[in-house]
Motif scaffolding. Structure first.
Motif, mmCIF file in Angstrom:
data_model
loop_
_atom_site.group_PDB
_atom_site.id
_atom_site.type_symbol
_atom_site.label_atom_id
_atom_site.label_comp_id
_atom_site.label_asym_id
_atom_site.label_seq_id
_atom_site.Cartn_x
_atom_site.Cartn_y
_atom_site.Cartn_z
ATOM 1 N N ASP A 129 -40.110 6.293 -29.010
ATOM 2 C CA ASP A 129 -40.351 6.478 -27.507
ATOM 3 C C ASP A 129 -39.075 6.076 -27.076
ATOM 4 O OD1 ASP A 129 -43.057 6.912 -28.062
ATOM 5 O OD2 ASP A 129 -43.574 4.826 -28.138
ATOM 6 N N PHE A 130 -38.694 6.634 -25.902
ATOM 7 C CA PHE A 130 -37.712 6.572 -24.992
ATOM 8 C C PHE A 130 -37.876 5.974 -23.689
ATOM 9 C CE2 PHE A 130 -36.949 9.695 -28.427
ATOM 10 C CZ PHE A 130 -35.949 9.170 -29.037
ATOM 11 N N ALA A 131 -36.853 5.496 -23.196
ATOM 12 C CA ALA A 131 -37.051 4.952 -21.693
ATOM 13 C C ALA A 131 -35.668 4.694 -21.241
ATOM 14 C CB ALA A 131 -37.619 3.640 -21.777
ATOM 15 N N GLU A 132 -35.337 5.176 -19.946
ATOM 16 C CA GLU A 132 -34.159 4.798 -19.051
ATOM 17 C C GLU A 132 -34.093 3.762 -18.439
ATOM 18 O OE1 GLU A 132 -31.884 7.188 -15.332
ATOM 19 O OE2 GLU A 132 -33.932 7.833 -15.849
ATOM 20 N N VAL A 133 -32.962 3.044 -18.627
ATOM 21 C CA VAL A 133 -32.972 1.823 -17.970
ATOM 22 C C VAL A 133 -32.656 2.066 -16.563
ATOM 23 C CG1 VAL A 133 -31.363 -0.274 -17.731
ATOM 24 C CG2 VAL A 133 -31.913 0.749 -20.310
ATOM 25 N N GLU B 267 -38.276 14.164 -20.888
ATOM 26 C CA GLU B 267 -38.770 14.424 -19.522
ATOM 27 C C GLU B 267 -39.419 13.169 -18.806
ATOM 28 O OE1 GLU B 267 -42.938 16.627 -18.147
ATOM 29 O OE2 GLU B 267 -41.748 17.721 -19.617
ATOM 30 N N ASN B 268 -38.950 13.139 -17.602
ATOM 31 C CA ASN B 268 -39.433 11.900 -16.699
ATOM 32 C C ASN B 268 -40.806 11.583 -16.594
ATOM 33 O OD1 ASN B 268 -36.811 10.949 -16.436
ATOM 34 N ND2 ASN B 268 -36.502 12.250 -14.596
ATOM 35 N N THR B 269 -41.259 10.354 -16.382
ATOM 36 C CA THR B 269 -42.731 10.204 -16.054
ATOM 37 C C THR B 269 -42.571 9.160 -14.863
ATOM 38 O OG1 THR B 269 -43.044 7.920 -17.338
ATOM 39 C CG2 THR B 269 -43.468 10.129 -18.308
ATOM 40 N N SER B 270 -43.478 8.765 -14.359
ATOM 41 C CA SER B 270 -43.770 7.706 -13.144
ATOM 42 C C SER B 270 -43.888 6.484 -13.703
ATOM 43 C CB SER B 270 -44.477 8.291 -12.164
ATOM 44 O OG SER B 270 -46.015 8.363 -12.657
ATOM 45 N N ASN B 271 -44.080 6.195 -14.918
ATOM 46 C CA ASN B 271 -44.472 4.987 -15.661
ATOM 47 C C ASN B 271 -43.236 4.054 -15.506
ATOM 48 O OD1 ASN B 271 -46.935 5.716 -15.771
ATOM 49 N ND2 ASN B 271 -46.530 6.519 -17.993
ATOM 50 N N GLU B 272 -43.146 2.861 -15.120
ATOM 51 C CA GLU B 272 -42.161 2.029 -15.235
ATOM 52 C C GLU B 272 -42.572 0.640 -15.834
ATOM 53 O OE1 GLU B 272 -40.246 1.969 -11.363
ATOM 54 O OE2 GLU B 272 -39.547 3.799 -11.407
ATOM 55 N N GLN B 273 -41.826 -0.066 -16.570
ATOM 56 C CA GLN B 273 -42.131 -1.522 -17.088
ATOM 57 C C GLN B 273 -40.926 -2.349 -17.112
ATOM 58 O OE1 GLN B 273 -43.314 -0.597 -21.397
ATOM 59 N NE2 GLN B 273 -45.145 0.413 -20.719
ATOM 60 N N LYS C 104 -40.128 7.845 -20.913
ATOM 61 C CA LYS C 104 -39.699 9.284 -21.115
ATOM 62 C C LYS C 104 -40.939 9.745 -22.045
ATOM 63 C CE LYS C 104 -35.697 9.498 -19.057
ATOM 64 N NZ LYS C 104 -35.383 10.046 -17.841
ATOM 65 N N ILE C 105 -41.264 11.049 -21.697
ATOM 66 C CA ILE C 105 -42.073 11.950 -22.521
ATOM 67 C C ILE C 105 -40.834 12.585 -23.635
ATOM 68 C CG2 ILE C 105 -43.694 13.829 -22.799
ATOM 69 C CD1 ILE C 105 -44.772 13.032 -20.246
ATOM 70 N N ALA C 106 -41.202 12.421 -24.948
ATOM 71 C CA ALA C 106 -40.351 13.203 -25.838
ATOM 72 C C ALA C 106 -40.794 13.761 -26.713
ATOM 73 C CB ALA C 106 -39.282 11.951 -26.069
ATOM 74 N N TRP C 107 -40.357 15.036 -27.144
ATOM 75 C CA TRP C 107 -40.672 15.776 -28.239
ATOM 76 C C TRP C 107 -39.620 16.320 -28.812
ATOM 77 C CZ3 TRP C 107 -41.631 17.200 -23.016
ATOM 78 C CH2 TRP C 107 -40.919 18.196 -22.716
ATOM 79 N N TYR C 108 -39.624 16.574 -30.283
ATOM 80 C CA TYR C 108 -38.632 16.838 -31.136
ATOM 81 C C TYR C 108 -38.202 18.332 -31.282
ATOM 82 C CZ TYR C 108 -35.466 16.716 -35.232
ATOM 83 O OH TYR C 108 -34.300 16.828 -35.851
#
Length: 162
Positions: free
Chosen positions: A87-91, A122-128, A108-112
């Motif tokens: 799983d990936f995320a942008e800081v 692909e961006n999502t609106s989910n932040e943590q 981020k949504i990721a597919w290989y």
């Protein structure tokens, strides 16, 4: 270097190198923070703001250096795995809490993509909010854009469960 053929001089040479390394400050600090800015939490989204107010003070940094690796806002990190895939995320923001980095990340949504041997993001609106110690690997990943696709490539040993 011929004198090192003699075991006595070889030992002296090795001890001199060990002494030099011991006396010098060769070990990097575990965390080096640069350009810190104190900001109000009012500039963040409400859900992130509420969580931060409960857990952390208001110290935000532009970049942090963790054991020799510099992380800045905008970089992509691996933050776990799902069904054996990373799983990936942008800081988005980096905060320093009790001398430890804490990241505000956007998932981020990721597919290989087998043809490109990379993951498409692909961006999502989910932040943590996630502490650095909870990341499987805090090393930032190389991202690039190809034909309008946002891609990330990683080595096999990074982020994948064993």
């Amino acid at each position: 270097m011929r004198f090192e053929a003699n075991s006595f001089f070889k030992r002296v040479h090795q001890l001199m190198i060990a002494n030099h390394l011991h006396e010098s400050n060769a070990v990097k600090p575990s965390l080096l923070v640069t350009k810190t800015t104190e900001v109000s939490l009012d500039v963040l989204k409400d859900d992130i703001k509420d969580e931060l107010k409960c857990r952390f003070p208001e110290y935000i940094a532009n970049s942090v250096n963790c054991s020799g690796t510099t992380n800045t806002a905008g970089m992509v990190v691996c933050h776990g795995s799902t069904a054996g895939l990373p799983d990936f995320a942008e800081v988005l923001q980096i905060m320093v809490v009790h001398n430890k980095p804490v990241y505000v990340i956007r998932l981020k949504i990721a597919w290989y993509n087998q043809h490109l041997r990379s993951f498409e993001l692909e961006n999502t609106s989910n932040e943590q909010v996630i502490e650095q110690k909870d990341l499987p690997d805090f090393y930032p990943l190389a991202t690039y854009t190809l034909a309008g696709r946002h891609l990330v490539t990683l080595k096999q040993h990074i982020c994948l469960p064993y």
